[in-house]
Design a protein around this motif. Structure first.
Motif, PDB file in Angstrom:
ATOM      1  N   LEU A  80       0.732  -1.170   0.091  1.00  0.00           N
ATOM      2  CA  LEU A  80       0.015  -0.006  -0.062  1.00  0.00           C
ATOM      3  C   LEU A  80       0.929   1.404  -0.050  1.00  0.00           C
ATOM      4  CD1 LEU A  80      -2.871   1.271   0.212  1.00  0.00           C
ATOM      5  CD2 LEU A  80      -2.546   1.348   2.585  1.00  0.00           C
ATOM      6  N   LYS A  81       0.555   2.139  -0.794  1.00  0.00           N
ATOM      7  CA  LYS A  81       1.383   3.344  -1.243  1.00  0.00           C
ATOM      8  C   LYS A  81       0.364   4.563  -0.795  1.00  0.00           C
ATOM      9  CE  LYS A  81       4.769   1.109  -4.023  1.00  0.00           C
ATOM     10  NZ  LYS A  81       6.040   1.413  -3.291  1.00  0.00           N
ATOM     11  N   ILE A  82       0.836   5.662  -0.316  1.00  0.00           N
ATOM     12  CA  ILE A  82      -0.257   6.781  -0.034  1.00  0.00           C
ATOM     13  C   ILE A  82       0.253   8.121  -0.600  1.00  0.00           C
ATOM     14  CG2 ILE A  82      -1.562   8.019   1.783  1.00  0.00           C
ATOM     15  CD1 ILE A  82      -0.962   5.318   3.659  1.00  0.00           C
ATOM     16  N   ILE A  83      -0.429   8.664  -1.406  1.00  0.00           N
ATOM     17  CA  ILE A  83       0.189  10.005  -1.720  1.00  0.00           C
ATOM     18  C   ILE A  83      -0.857  10.794  -1.168  1.00  0.00           C
ATOM     19  CG2 ILE A  83      -1.232   9.854  -3.891  1.00  0.00           C
ATOM     20  CD1 ILE A  83       0.987  11.788  -5.043  1.00  0.00           C
ATOM     21  N   GLY A  84      -0.444  11.930  -0.382  1.00  0.00           N
ATOM     22  CA  GLY A  84      -1.147  12.924   0.619  1.00  0.00           C
ATOM     23  C   GLY A  84      -1.159  12.479   1.592  1.00  0.00           C
ATOM     24  N   ALA A  85      -0.049  11.898   2.312  1.00  0.00           N
ATOM     25  CA  ALA A  85      -0.057  11.160   3.841  1.00  0.00           C
ATOM     26  C   ALA A  85      -0.126  12.152   4.927  1.00  0.00           C
ATOM     27  CB  ALA A  85       0.958  10.090   3.950  1.00  0.00           C
ATOM     28  N   THR A  86      -0.035  13.724   4.447  1.00  0.00           N
ATOM     29  CA  THR A  86       0.023  14.510   5.676  1.00  0.00           C
ATOM     30  C   THR A  86      -1.625  15.243   5.704  1.00  0.00           C
ATOM     31  OG1 THR A  86       0.847  16.253   3.979  1.00  0.00           O
ATOM     32  CG2 THR A  86       2.112  15.079   5.252  1.00  0.00           C
ATOM     33  N   GLY A  87      -2.429  14.854   4.758  1.00  0.00           N
ATOM     34  CA  GLY A  87      -3.586  15.338   4.933  1.00  0.00           C
ATOM     35  C   GLY A  87      -4.657  14.689   5.891  1.00  0.00           C
ATOM     36  N   ASN A  88      -5.784  15.030   6.109  1.00  0.00           N
ATOM     37  CA  ASN A  88      -6.610  14.423   7.125  1.00  0.00           C
ATOM     38  C   ASN A  88      -6.679  12.987   6.920  1.00  0.00           C
ATOM     39  OD1 ASN A  88      -6.884  17.116   8.454  1.00  0.00           O
ATOM     40  ND2 ASN A  88      -8.743  17.388   7.435  1.00  0.00           N
ATOM     41  N   VAL A  89      -7.186  12.646   5.708  1.00  0.00           N
ATOM     42  CA  VAL A  89      -7.417  11.197   5.436  1.00  0.00           C
ATOM     43  C   VAL A  89      -6.147  10.328   5.469  1.00  0.00           C
ATOM     44  CG1 VAL A  89      -8.537   9.407   3.973  1.00  0.00           C
ATOM     45  CG2 VAL A  89      -9.840  11.314   4.352  1.00  0.00           C
ATOM     46  N   GLY A  90      -5.312  10.907   4.574  1.00  0.00           N
ATOM     47  CA  GLY A  90      -3.809  10.414   4.220  1.00  0.00           C
ATOM     48  C   GLY A  90      -3.191   9.823   5.709  1.00  0.00           C
ATOM     49  N   LYS A  91      -3.355  10.995   6.499  1.00  0.00           N
ATOM     50  CA  LYS A  91      -2.447  10.705   7.792  1.00  0.00           C
ATOM     51  C   LYS A  91      -3.046   9.615   8.512  1.00  0.00           C
ATOM     52  CE  LYS A  91      -1.126  13.458  11.916  1.00  0.00           C
ATOM     53  NZ  LYS A  91      -1.392  14.723  12.556  1.00  0.00           N
TER      54      LYS A  91
ATOM     55  N   VAL B 228       3.890  -0.446   3.696  1.00  0.00           N
ATOM     56  CA  VAL B 228       3.134   0.810   3.652  1.00  0.00           C
ATOM     57  C   VAL B 228       4.197   1.676   3.265  1.00  0.00           C
ATOM     58  CG1 VAL B 228       3.021   1.381   5.816  1.00  0.00           C
ATOM     59  CG2 VAL B 228       1.243   2.282   4.327  1.00  0.00           C
ATOM     60  N   GLU B 229       3.896   2.823   2.321  1.00  0.00           N
ATOM     61  CA  GLU B 229       4.962   3.710   2.002  1.00  0.00           C
ATOM     62  C   GLU B 229       4.288   4.965   1.797  1.00  0.00           C
ATOM     63  OE1 GLU B 229       7.477   5.418  -1.742  1.00  0.00           O
ATOM     64  OE2 GLU B 229       6.654   3.340  -1.963  1.00  0.00           O
ATOM     65  N   ALA B 230       4.574   6.018   2.354  1.00  0.00           N
ATOM     66  CA  ALA B 230       4.020   7.695   2.199  1.00  0.00           C
ATOM     67  C   ALA B 230       4.907   8.096   0.970  1.00  0.00           C
ATOM     68  CB  ALA B 230       4.258   8.359   3.514  1.00  0.00           C
ATOM     69  N   ILE B 231       3.958   8.149  -0.050  1.00  0.00           N
ATOM     70  CA  ILE B 231       4.660   8.629  -1.340  1.00  0.00           C
ATOM     71  C   ILE B 231       5.022  10.412  -1.083  1.00  0.00           C
ATOM     72  CG2 ILE B 231       4.410   9.337  -3.926  1.00  0.00           C
ATOM     73  CD1 ILE B 231       2.763   6.787  -3.932  1.00  0.00           C
TER      74      ILE B 231
ATOM     75  N   ALA C  69      -4.687  16.663  -2.547  1.00  0.00           N
ATOM     76  CA  ALA C  69      -5.471  17.556  -3.425  1.00  0.00           C
ATOM     77  C   ALA C  69      -5.409  18.876  -2.716  1.00  0.00           C
ATOM     78  CB  ALA C  69      -6.858  17.046  -3.530  1.00  0.00           C
ATOM     79  N   ILE C  70      -5.785  19.851  -3.391  1.00  0.00           N
ATOM     80  CA  ILE C  70      -6.171  21.059  -2.608  1.00  0.00           C
ATOM     81  C   ILE C  70      -7.642  21.260  -2.645  1.00  0.00           C
ATOM     82  CG2 ILE C  70      -5.969  23.752  -3.239  1.00  0.00           C
ATOM     83  CD1 ILE C  70      -3.589  23.326  -4.910  1.00  0.00           C
ATOM     84  N   SER C  71      -8.079  20.933  -1.506  1.00  0.00           N
ATOM     85  CA  SER C  71      -9.539  20.284  -1.167  1.00  0.00           C
ATOM     86  C   SER C  71     -10.320  21.499  -0.762  1.00  0.00           C
ATOM     87  CB  SER C  71      -9.376  19.149  -0.140  1.00  0.00           C
ATOM     88  OG  SER C  71      -8.794  19.687   1.105  1.00  0.00           O
TER      89      SER C  71
END
Length: 272
Positions: free
Chosen positions: A2-13, A27-30, A57-59
């Motif tokens: 599993l790789k996560i892009i946006g791991a500093t956002g609310n859902v990604g974190k 698991v990897e934070a991209i 994203a810019i959400s």
């Protein structure tokens, strides 16, 4: 993996936390910047065993409307480029979209409802969806407001409760509010079982207006909270729908259980 892009956002974190603690050893934070001209990521390292949770994203809708050029670069151009390069290597991608792609819908509806996106943000998310429509390596979660105890609205009410300030609650403003952990669990479930439809509404079991949201928080955790209902300026609705009342049977199948009610989610969040 599993790789996560946006791991500093609310859902990604939260997805990264839960993946490391509960679900995945691998698991990897991209770490890449979507606002740059060139994507900095080793796409050659990807393969058929990889699942990418695309949460970046810019959400904030008003930010998107105030800086549409930057928002389009991040939310459309570089998002499509990243997903396309990933799927070309055989990786599967869970793309976190938005309920804003539906526009204003007062009646309850499911994934078959026609899209009519409202605001720059909703239109951008819809454009990415359309680009990958029919691609079996891309799943789309159309997410509603993700509640957790430090989300922007809850944090505002907590501050008002502690300072004695009367909170202003916008109305009309309704969403199928979902517990952030339900969204995270849905992503994790899809990473293990890819079956099912491409598009999934990711919302809670009930449509909740902001005044009801505030009342639940007052009853459960902020007894000193006082609030008044106000109508926002009309510009507020240019950037976002006033009401999105979506439901989803596929989400229940993905989770293997019903979504948590907002009251259940509040009790869970504030018992941690």
């Amino acid at each position: 993996m599993l790789k996560i892009i946006g791991a500093t956002g609310n859902v990604g974190k939260r997805l990264l936390e839960k993946s490391l603690d509960v679900w995945h050893d691998d698991v990897e934070a991209i770490a890449t910047r979507l606002d740059k001209d060139e994507l900095e990521y080793d796409f050659a390292s990807l393969g058929h065993d990889d699942v990418i949770a695309f949460c970046a994203a810019i959400s904030e809708p008003s930010v998107c409307s105030n800086n549409p050029e930057l928002a389009r670069k991040v939310n459309v151009i570089k998002t499509i480029e990243f997903i396309e390069k990933s799927t070309q290597r055989g990786a599967r991608v869970v793309f976190l979209s938005s309920d804003a792609v539906y526009g204003n819908v007062d009646n309850q509806f499911d994934e078959q409802w026609q899209k009519n996106p409202v605001g720059v943000y909703g239109k951008m998310k819809s454009e990415v969806e359309e680009y990958f429509k029919g691609n079996g390596l891309v799943k789309v979660l159309r997410s509603s407001f993700n509640f957790f105890k430090k989300d922007r609205f809850t944090s505002y009410l907590e501050k008002c409760s502690s300072t004695g300030e009367v909170a202003e609650i916008f109305s009309p403003f309704e969403r199928s509010v979902i517990h952030r952990d339900d969204t995270v669990d849905a992503i994790l479930s899809l990473s293990r079982n890819w079956d099912g439809p491409q598009f999934i509404n990711c919302g809670g079991p009930k449509t909740v207006c902001r005044s009801e949201f505030a009342q639940i928080l007052k009853e459960e955790v902020f007894p000193d909270l006082e609030f008044e209902v106000v109508r926002p300026p009309e510009s507020f609705y240019r950037d976002r729908p006033s009401s999105v009342s979506m439901m989803s049977h596929p989400l229940i199948n993905v989770l293997g259980r019903p979504q948590r009610s907002l009251r259940e989610a509040v009790c869970m969040e504030f018992s941690k």
